[in-house]
Design an enzyme around this catalytic site. Structure first.
Site, PDB file in Angstrom:
ATOM      1  N   ARG A 101       0.838  -1.447  -0.102  1.00  0.00           N
ATOM      2  CA  ARG A 101      -0.056  -0.064   0.097  1.00  0.00           C
ATOM      3  C   ARG A 101       0.885   1.351  -0.080  1.00  0.00           C
ATOM      4  O   ARG A 101       0.473   2.327  -0.714  1.00  0.00           O
ATOM      5  CB  ARG A 101      -0.781   0.210   1.109  1.00  0.00           C
ATOM      6  CG  ARG A 101      -1.901   1.036   1.284  1.00  0.00           C
ATOM      7  CD  ARG A 101      -2.421   1.634   0.130  1.00  0.00           C
ATOM      8  NE  ARG A 101      -3.285   0.594  -0.484  1.00  0.00           N
ATOM      9  CZ  ARG A 101      -3.725   0.680  -1.794  1.00  0.00           C
ATOM     10  NH1 ARG A 101      -3.402   1.815  -2.450  1.00  0.00           N
ATOM     11  NH2 ARG A 101      -4.117  -0.256  -2.421  1.00  0.00           N
ATOM     12  N   LYS A 136       3.303  24.550  -3.161  1.00  0.00           N
ATOM     13  CA  LYS A 136       2.060  23.941  -2.736  1.00  0.00           C
ATOM     14  C   LYS A 136       2.024  22.387  -2.895  1.00  0.00           C
ATOM     15  O   LYS A 136       1.191  22.067  -3.820  1.00  0.00           O
ATOM     16  CB  LYS A 136       1.021  24.660  -3.800  1.00  0.00           C
ATOM     17  CG  LYS A 136       0.659  26.191  -3.232  1.00  0.00           C
ATOM     18  CD  LYS A 136      -0.553  26.948  -4.165  1.00  0.00           C
ATOM     19  CE  LYS A 136      -0.500  28.449  -3.785  1.00  0.00           C
ATOM     20  NZ  LYS A 136      -1.435  29.015  -4.953  1.00  0.00           N
ATOM     21  N   LYS A 168       6.019  38.631  -2.163  1.00  0.00           N
ATOM     22  CA  LYS A 168       4.912  38.522  -2.802  1.00  0.00           C
ATOM     23  C   LYS A 168       4.083  39.807  -1.949  1.00  0.00           C
ATOM     24  O   LYS A 168       4.601  40.715  -1.353  1.00  0.00           O
ATOM     25  CB  LYS A 168       4.313  37.205  -2.263  1.00  0.00           C
ATOM     26  CG  LYS A 168       4.978  36.112  -2.875  1.00  0.00           C
ATOM     27  CD  LYS A 168       4.417  34.891  -2.750  1.00  0.00           C
ATOM     28  CE  LYS A 168       2.904  34.486  -3.617  1.00  0.00           C
ATOM     29  NZ  LYS A 168       2.449  33.451  -3.800  1.00  0.00           N
ATOM     30  N   GLU A 198       5.944  39.656  -7.213  1.00  0.00           N
ATOM     31  CA  GLU A 198       4.871  39.533  -7.542  1.00  0.00           C
ATOM     32  C   GLU A 198       4.048  40.746  -7.955  1.00  0.00           C
ATOM     33  O   GLU A 198       4.070  41.869  -6.875  1.00  0.00           O
ATOM     34  CB  GLU A 198       4.033  38.648  -6.488  1.00  0.00           C
ATOM     35  CG  GLU A 198       2.572  38.503  -6.827  1.00  0.00           C
ATOM     36  CD  GLU A 198       1.986  37.795  -5.956  1.00  0.00           C
ATOM     37  OE1 GLU A 198       1.608  36.531  -5.732  1.00  0.00           O
ATOM     38  OE2 GLU A 198       1.509  38.576  -4.473  1.00  0.00           O
ATOM     39  N   ASP A 219       0.561  38.111 -11.364  1.00  0.00           N
ATOM     40  CA  ASP A 219      -0.442  37.591 -10.735  1.00  0.00           C
ATOM     41  C   ASP A 219      -1.979  37.845 -11.276  1.00  0.00           C
ATOM     42  O   ASP A 219      -2.428  39.016 -11.003  1.00  0.00           O
ATOM     43  CB  ASP A 219      -0.277  37.738  -9.294  1.00  0.00           C
ATOM     44  CG  ASP A 219      -1.072  36.848  -8.381  1.00  0.00           C
ATOM     45  OD1 ASP A 219      -1.182  35.746  -8.565  1.00  0.00           O
ATOM     46  OD2 ASP A 219      -1.832  37.491  -7.404  1.00  0.00           O
TER      47      ASP A 219
END
Length: 285
Positions: A101, A136, A168, A198, A219
């Site tokens: 598994r 992410k 950012k 950004e 963005d």
């Protein structure tokens, strides 16, 4: 095509995964299977896609029983069709079942990442845009996720926070503006690191260019604004399209690439990918 995964990088991840799954012992297998029973099993693709993670499966078994043999029928990054045999495993039945598994989960997940990446890459072929991932990724599995992106033909953005400077929206607010943030980065960060900023509008774009940013992240801009932004940059910095790129159709993704951006970053390559359907079936001997 891309770097292989070393046991040094893998073992901690896989040992934790096995510890979580096996617990104090595989009670079903230990109570039903003879300790000297051997088996042969086939990994079968149940849908078309791109395979990734066979070395990971091999290492899972090696940690449990070095005598288990995994014979790959295709290399990582290779395409399969429904019904294709991906690999064959041979060895002690108890140990194969105990590792089944963990190995299969990772193989399916990594193949899903590679498959989704390959589809995005195919959508922009013929343009200069390169498909890249983001941070992410599933915590603890980032090295596997980013390897799978490369297997699918994509590239890697920052691996971690130490890999590059990405200023950012919240950095901009906390630093008191783009110019302040870029100036501080130049003064305090290692000179070998590029600085990416950004931007969400053309006022920020002008400020980032004036500050000397190396890469501009566009963005959540429209296609028209991205095209205008690339023209405004005019080669003074690299450009990256970002913002819900994973929601776009192949046609929409190609339209983004045709604006002239250098990179398209897609968080969905790793943060919400669907696993590729692969099964392990034992063969009677």
């Amino acid at each position: 095509m891309f770097c292989s995964l070393s046991p040094f990088a893998l073992d901690g991840i896989l040992e934790n995964a096995l510890r979580e799954d096996v617990g104090t012992g595989d009670i079903t297998t230990l109570s039903t299977i003879s300790p000297d029973r051997t088996v042969t099993g086939k990994y079968i693709a149940k849908e078309s896609g791109v395979i990734c993670g066979l070395d990971v499966v091999r290492r899972v078994f090696a940690l449990l029983d070095p005598s288990i043999v995994l014979e790959a029928r295709i290399q990582d990054g290779g395409a399969v069709q429904k019904g294709d045999i991906v690999a064959i495993v041979r060895g002690n039945a108890r140990n194969v079942l105990t590792g089944e598994r963990v190995g299969l989960n990772l193989l399916q997940h990594m193949s899903g990442v590679a498959t989704q990446t390959a589809r995005a890459v195919a959508a922009v072929v013929g343009t200069k845009a390169k498909i890249v991932d983001t941070r992410k990724a599933t915590p603890g599995l980032r090295i596997l996720d980013k390897y799978a992106v490369r297997a699918g033909g994509g590239g890697n953005h920052r691996f971690n926070l130490a890999d590059g400077i990405l200023i950012k929206d919240n950095h901009i607010v906390a630093a008191g503006g783009i110019a302040n943030a870029v100036r501080a980065a130049r003064e305090n960060a290692p000179h070998v690191l590029k600085i990416e900023v950004e931007v969400e509008n053309f006022a920020q774009l002008d400020e980032a260019l004036s500050a000397g940013a190396d890469i501009i992240m566009l963005d959540n801009m429209t296609i028209e604004d991205m095209r205008r932004a690339v023209e405004t940059v005019n080669g003074r910095a690299l450009t990256e399209a970002s913002g819900n790129m994973g929601d776009k159709t192949p046609e929409q993704l190609r339209a983004v690439a045709e604006t002239g951006v250098d990179f398209i970053s897609i968080g969905a390559l790793t943060h919400s990918v669907r696993a590729l359907d692969i099964s392990l079936k034992f063969v009677l001997e």
